[in-house]
Design a protein around this motif. Sequence first.
Motif, PDB file in Angstrom:
ATOM      1  N   UNK A 159     -68.509 -12.701  22.581  1.00  0.00           N
ATOM      2  CA  UNK A 159     -67.797 -13.577  23.707  1.00  0.00           C
ATOM      3  C   UNK A 159     -66.260 -14.042  23.243  1.00  0.00           C
ATOM      4  N   UNK A 160     -65.233 -13.747  24.457  1.00  0.00           N
ATOM      5  CA  UNK A 160     -64.060 -14.237  23.795  1.00  0.00           C
ATOM      6  C   UNK A 160     -63.396 -13.552  23.655  1.00  0.00           C
ATOM      7  N   UNK A 161     -63.423 -12.323  22.868  1.00  0.00           N
ATOM      8  CA  UNK A 161     -62.736 -11.799  21.519  1.00  0.00           C
ATOM      9  C   UNK A 161     -61.129 -10.585  22.613  1.00  0.00           C
ATOM     10  N   UNK A 162     -60.551 -11.954  23.302  1.00  0.00           N
ATOM     11  CA  UNK A 162     -59.648 -10.829  23.658  1.00  0.00           C
ATOM     12  C   UNK A 162     -58.716  -9.872  23.004  1.00  0.00           C
ATOM     13  N   UNK A 163     -58.663 -10.739  22.204  1.00  0.00           N
ATOM     14  CA  UNK A 163     -57.647  -9.508  21.427  1.00  0.00           C
ATOM     15  C   UNK A 163     -58.418  -8.612  20.726  1.00  0.00           C
ATOM     16  N   UNK A 208     -65.486 -10.909  28.213  1.00  0.00           N
ATOM     17  CA  UNK A 208     -65.093 -11.798  28.640  1.00  0.00           C
ATOM     18  C   UNK A 208     -65.542 -13.027  30.033  1.00  0.00           C
ATOM     19  N   UNK A 209     -66.173 -13.475  29.703  1.00  0.00           N
ATOM     20  CA  UNK A 209     -67.193 -14.595  30.932  1.00  0.00           C
ATOM     21  C   UNK A 209     -66.691 -15.205  31.890  1.00  0.00           C
ATOM     22  N   UNK A 210     -65.355 -16.092  31.128  1.00  0.00           N
ATOM     23  CA  UNK A 210     -64.829 -16.815  31.991  1.00  0.00           C
ATOM     24  C   UNK A 210     -63.626 -16.418  33.509  1.00  0.00           C
ATOM     25  N   UNK A 211     -63.402 -14.529  33.101  1.00  0.00           N
ATOM     26  CA  UNK A 211     -63.051 -14.041  33.740  1.00  0.00           C
ATOM     27  C   UNK A 211     -63.306 -13.637  35.029  1.00  0.00           C
ATOM     28  N   UNK A 212     -62.921 -13.806  36.599  1.00  0.00           N
ATOM     29  CA  UNK A 212     -63.882 -13.108  37.949  1.00  0.00           C
ATOM     30  C   UNK A 212     -63.314 -11.514  37.553  1.00  0.00           C
ATOM     31  N   UNK A 233     -51.041 -10.114  26.708  1.00  0.00           N
ATOM     32  CA  UNK A 233     -50.453 -11.716  27.128  1.00  0.00           C
ATOM     33  C   UNK A 233     -50.909 -12.163  28.947  1.00  0.00           C
ATOM     34  N   UNK A 234     -51.498 -10.809  29.387  1.00  0.00           N
ATOM     35  CA  UNK A 234     -52.617 -10.460  30.543  1.00  0.00           C
ATOM     36  C   UNK A 234     -53.339 -11.505  30.479  1.00  0.00           C
ATOM     37  N   UNK A 235     -54.200 -11.577  29.349  1.00  0.00           N
ATOM     38  CA  UNK A 235     -55.757 -11.938  29.638  1.00  0.00           C
ATOM     39  C   UNK A 235     -55.377 -13.320  29.637  1.00  0.00           C
ATOM     40  N   UNK A 264     -56.001 -19.323  19.162  1.00  0.00           N
ATOM     41  CA  UNK A 264     -55.114 -19.701  20.981  1.00  0.00           C
ATOM     42  C   UNK A 264     -55.358 -20.763  21.520  1.00  0.00           C
ATOM     43  N   UNK A 265     -57.052 -21.423  21.401  1.00  0.00           N
ATOM     44  CA  UNK A 265     -56.979 -23.054  21.704  1.00  0.00           C
ATOM     45  C   UNK A 265     -54.998 -24.018  20.808  1.00  0.00           C
ATOM     46  N   UNK A 266     -55.518 -23.969  19.644  1.00  0.00           N
ATOM     47  CA  UNK A 266     -54.394 -24.445  19.317  1.00  0.00           C
ATOM     48  C   UNK A 266     -53.279 -24.669  19.863  1.00  0.00           C
TER      49      UNK A 266
END
Lengths: 236, 236
Positions: A89-93, A151-155, A210-212, B225-227
Motif C-alpha cells: 500500500x502507498x507504493x506510488x513509485x 493508493x486507497x487514499x485517492x478516490x 508527479x500526478x500521484x 515523500x513525507x520529508x
Amino acid sequence: MSQETFQRARRPEQKLRRQDAILSAARDLALRRGVRNVSLADIAGRVGIHKSALLRYFETREQIFLELTAEAWLDWVKALHAGLAAAAPGAGGLVADVIAQAFGDRPLLCDLIAHTPLNLERNVSPEAVRRYKLTSLGVIDEAADLVHGVMPELTQAECREFVATLASLAGSLWQIANPAPALAELYASDPALRQACVELTPRLRRTGEVLLAGLIPSRPGGNPAGRRLATYEAGK
Amino acid sequence: MSQETFQRARRPEQKLRRQDAILSAARDLALRRGVRNVSLADIAGRVGIHKSALLRYFETREQIFLELTAEAWLDWVKALHAGLAAAAPGAGGLVADVIAQAFGDRPLLCDLIAHTPLNLERNVSPEAVRRYKLTSLGVIDEAADLVHGVMPELTQAECREFVATLASLAGSLWQIANPAPALAELYASDPALRQACVELTPRLRRTGEVLLAGLIPSRPGGNPAGRRLATYEAGK
C-alpha cells in the motif's frame, strides 16, 4: 459485397481463423511500418486475399485497427495486474513504474492510441465504436481499480483521471518519441533541437509520479495549498 | 514545377500577399472542417489557384499546416504573457487556468498539435521541420520562463516539463473532446459511454493544478515523500 471473387469461409471456425489471419497481418505490418503507413490493400496482400474479400470480415481498414486497439488494451491491463498484484500500500513509485513500462513495452498500443480519436473512430459504424469504447473504458476502470488498491487514499475518480491522463500522454508522446528516421537524425545532430528528443518510458514514469504526488494536495475545496499539504502530511 | 500555368507573383510583396492568402484559406477551412478533412486541392480551390501554382509557395499541404502551427504557437504564448504578466508569486491556480484557457480558446492549435508529429512533420523537408521546431521549442521555453516567474520554487526544467506535458495533453484531449457529430450523439445518449465525453479546458486546468502540486513533492533524490513535503511546507 455482391461479387463472389473468392472462396468464402462458410463454417464459423473457418471464419474466425480468417479474421485472426487478417488481424495478425495488420498487427505485423503496423508494428514494422507504423499504423499510418498500412493500407487495407497492404493487409489484404499480406493475407493473400483480395481487398473486397477482406471487407466481408471487417467494415473498413479502421475497424481492423480498432479491433487491434481493443485487444492491445486488454493485454496492457494484464501487465498491470501482474505488476501490481503484490504491491505494498502507498507504493506510488511502483504504480507509476508499472504503468509506464506497460505502455513502453507496447509500441503498437501507443501508436494506435493517437490514431483512435483522430482516424479510427471516424471511419467505422457507431456500433463498432460503441463496442470498442465499452472495452477501452472498461480497461481504464479496471486499471483505476488496481491503482486504487495500492493508493486507497485517492478516490476512485482520481485514480481514473490519473490512468486516463497517462493513457492520453502515452499516445501523444509515443508519436513524438518515434519520429521518421530522417527527423530522428536531424534532432540528434542539432544541439538546438535536442529538446525535441523524448524518451517514452522515463517521461511517462516521471509524469505518473508527479500526478500521484499532486492529486491530493491539489484537491478542490478552497483550502489554501499549504494547509492541504499539511493535512496530507498529518494523515500519513 | 516547370509548367507556367498561372500568372506568377513576381514582386516580393505580391509573393507575400499570395502566401498569406493561402495560409488564410487553410486556416479557415481547417477551423470549419478539422485539419484532417482539408486537402491541398481544397485550399487551392478556396484561393482560386491551381494546385501546382500553390506548390510554388509551399512544399506540401503539410508544410502549410506546419506554418499555421508555428503561427498559432506564437499567438498562444502572447495569451500567456497577457494572463500571467501581473500574477502574484505562487499563484499556481492562475497559471493552470491561463494555460488551459489559452489552449481552450485555440481549437486550431489543439487540432494541429496532434497532427504535427503524426502527419505534418513527416511530409515536409528536414529544413522546414527544423524551422518549425525552433519556433515551437522557443515558445515552450518562453512559456516555461513565464511559469517560472510565477512559481520560482520550481526549477526551469520542471516548468518546461509542466508546459510540454500540458501541450501534449491539449493535442490528444482536443481530439477526444471533439468527436465526429455521430459519435458525440452516441456518447451523450448512452449512459455506459458518458465517460467518453471530455471537456477540454476544465480537464487541462485540473491536470495543470495536479502537476503543479506534485512537481516538488515528487522530486527525485531519495528523500521519502513525507520529508520532502514537510521541507516544502517549511520553505513557504
